[in-house]
Design an enzyme around this catalytic site. Sequence first.
Site, PDB file in Angstrom:
ATOM      1  N   HIS A   6      -0.826  -1.810  -2.578  1.00 32.27           N
ATOM      2  CA  HIS A   6       0.031  -1.132  -3.546  1.00 32.27           C
ATOM      3  C   HIS A   6       0.376   0.295  -3.138  1.00 32.27           C
ATOM      4  O   HIS A   6       1.250   0.913  -3.747  1.00 32.27           O
ATOM      5  CB  HIS A   6      -0.661  -1.108  -4.917  1.00 32.27           C
ATOM      6  CG  HIS A   6      -1.956  -0.356  -4.898  1.00 32.27           C
ATOM      7  ND1 HIS A   6      -3.080  -0.845  -4.272  1.00 32.27           N
ATOM      8  CD2 HIS A   6      -2.307   0.839  -5.412  1.00 32.27           C
ATOM      9  CE1 HIS A   6      -4.059   0.029  -4.403  1.00 32.27           C
ATOM     10  NE2 HIS A   6      -3.628   1.065  -5.094  1.00 32.27           N
ATOM     11  N   ASP A   7      -0.292   0.835  -2.119  1.00 35.76           N
ATOM     12  CA  ASP A   7      -0.049   2.209  -1.663  1.00 35.76           C
ATOM     13  C   ASP A   7       0.758   2.277  -0.377  1.00 35.76           C
ATOM     14  O   ASP A   7       1.050   3.381   0.099  1.00 35.76           O
ATOM     15  CB  ASP A   7      -1.393   2.922  -1.428  1.00 35.76           C
ATOM     16  CG  ASP A   7      -2.061   3.352  -2.717  1.00 35.76           C
ATOM     17  OD1 ASP A   7      -1.350   3.578  -3.714  1.00 35.76           O
ATOM     18  OD2 ASP A   7      -3.304   3.464  -2.732  1.00 35.76           O
TER      19      ASP A   7
ATOM     20  N   ASP B 237     -11.951   2.379  -5.848  1.00 36.56           N
ATOM     21  CA  ASP B 237     -10.903   3.340  -5.508  1.00 36.56           C
ATOM     22  C   ASP B 237     -11.508   4.652  -4.976  1.00 36.56           C
ATOM     23  O   ASP B 237     -12.472   5.175  -5.537  1.00 36.56           O
ATOM     24  CB  ASP B 237     -10.077   3.620  -6.770  1.00 36.56           C
ATOM     25  CG  ASP B 237      -8.867   4.482  -6.510  1.00 36.56           C
ATOM     26  OD1 ASP B 237      -7.930   3.998  -5.852  1.00 36.56           O
ATOM     27  OD2 ASP B 237      -8.848   5.642  -6.976  1.00 36.56           O
TER      28      ASP B 237
ATOM     29  N   GLU C 256     -12.540   1.840  -0.909  1.00 36.98           N
ATOM     30  CA  GLU C 256     -11.383   2.489  -0.292  1.00 36.98           C
ATOM     31  C   GLU C 256     -11.852   3.789   0.348  1.00 36.98           C
ATOM     32  O   GLU C 256     -12.275   4.712  -0.336  1.00 36.98           O
ATOM     33  CB  GLU C 256     -10.305   2.778  -1.334  1.00 36.98           C
ATOM     34  CG  GLU C 256      -9.059   3.425  -0.732  1.00 36.98           C
ATOM     35  CD  GLU C 256      -8.100   3.963  -1.782  1.00 36.98           C
ATOM     36  OE1 GLU C 256      -6.906   4.086  -1.463  1.00 36.98           O
ATOM     37  OE2 GLU C 256      -8.545   4.275  -2.908  1.00 36.98           O
TER      38      GLU C 256
ATOM     39  N   ASP D  17     -10.310  -3.701 -10.032  1.00 40.29           N
ATOM     40  CA  ASP D  17     -10.125  -2.403  -9.390  1.00 40.29           C
ATOM     41  C   ASP D  17     -10.856  -1.373 -10.243  1.00 40.29           C
ATOM     42  O   ASP D  17     -10.678  -1.336 -11.462  1.00 40.29           O
ATOM     43  CB  ASP D  17      -8.637  -2.061  -9.318  1.00 40.29           C
ATOM     44  CG  ASP D  17      -8.306  -1.201  -8.116  1.00 40.29           C
ATOM     45  OD1 ASP D  17      -9.136  -0.361  -7.752  1.00 40.29           O
ATOM     46  OD2 ASP D  17      -7.202  -1.360  -7.552  1.00 40.29           O
TER      47      ASP D  17
END
Length: 538
Positions: free
Chosen positions: A313-314, A197, A239, A96
């Site tokens: 994870h969000d 990200d 993302e 990430d």
Amino acid sequence: MKWWKDAVVYQVYPKSFQDTNGDGIGDLKGIIKRLDYLKLLGINALWLSPVYKSPNDDNGYDISDYKKIHPDYGTMEDMHELIAEARKRGIRLIMDLVVNHTSDEHEWFQEALKGKDNPYRDYYVWRDPVNDGPPNDLVSSFGGSAWEYDEKSGQYYLHIFSRKQPDLNWENATMRKEIYEMINFWLDKGIGGFRMDVIDHIGKVPDEKIVVNGPKLHDYIQEMNEATFRHYDVMTVGETWAATPENAALYSDPDRNELSMIFQFEHIMLDEQPGKTKWDLEDLQLVELKQTFSKWQTQIGENSWNSLFWNNHDTPRVVSRWGNDKEYRVESAKAFAILLHNMQGTPYIFQGEEIGLVNTPITDISQANDIETINLYNERIESGYAKDDVLKSINTKGRDNARRPIPWNDETQGGFTKGEPWQKLNENYETINVEAALDDKASVFYTYQKLIELRKEHEILVKGSFKLLLPDDPQIFAYERELGNEKWTVIANLSDTEQTRSIADKNVQALISNYDEKEYDLTDLKLKPYEAFVFRNE
């Protein structure tokens, strides 16, 4: 064909995966310990949420040193071992990477704070006050102004997220070169790629209040690709919360030399009130969900590529969000898996999804850990919202739901740690855990395992066309995949009640089903709650 087109990616949130030293925090050695489990599941790539050195203001998405491992997770030697051990099992490691911002404790920002003449000052976005206040009314995604005042210099710096996450200035070519050098530092270690990200933020133009999709965004990504990715056999996924089918090809068309694919979130935002935030809840309309998936399956262009996901994870657990996590937990978890994994694109599994983990409600904000959740609660209470209403929003959408430690067995702390976990496990860990799932041949785990096998064995799932069926049906999600003379049909009842439909005048054999039915009569098709199956058209 690129290796990632028939791959399935598993996301690990390291802090919550497996602790091996008793400090209550998951670590790299814990991931190594569980690689055989991931191999059994059948995944091809392992996406690791950030493990870099960080003060953890935003659970690692605030990086203070890109080239060091946070001591909580282990050492660089542990990382080398993880990369090597994963490769032995046919699993590539996806890191990430956060290049929109750093931590305010990063050396670059600490240097930038020393004064306007410091060479690192321009690595970040600084502006003079306007009318003794912030430069403009840009707001942070975590609440409040996106500008933070620095008394020493009399200027504001930009932070689209936490004030401890200052935004990098991508107009600075020297900074960009340092980012690319850091990316190659990791690629040279043999990793399989990156999840990027909030990558659509790096082209921001704050003076014009442009936060995403700025005019130089794709220039920057192409330059990054030229300096890094294109020289390696890797997968990159961006993302992009602001992506549309129209601009998706700008990122993922291979002729443009940018990214392998993007995460888009249009389907994730369907249960919020239009024009408001994710916390302003609205019931999901299945017809809208089907239309959204169909659009992304058919309108992004032949050369582009989809990513497929329900959870990360969000986001909250899909079985609690849109399924039934009580009476039909197993059935609805399997139904959502069957629907997603038979579409075109690269599927992503978030840790625990494969055993049907559910949300974990809280009764007081003191039980929350996530900065976004805590800020939201404080803002809404100050604005006069009722506590129960705010907690309902948090329990429905809060990020802590996904970040609870993984229960591996029914022992103390679910076998996650021998110490006190950094965040409490869901109290149901004695019944919903990995060991129990592996012992039960009818568990959610084996449905995921079978779906991964089907993708590896059948080209139609990778290359086949997509056609939505029954588009206006409010309970049934159905679609066809077709490649050459082969056609598969996927049918799922996403409701708590039995549904009867007449689909065709024939009986069919199921390739996979979540009630373990072998044969279906399409003339008088009776579907139990959350029943889903796939058949090959003869």
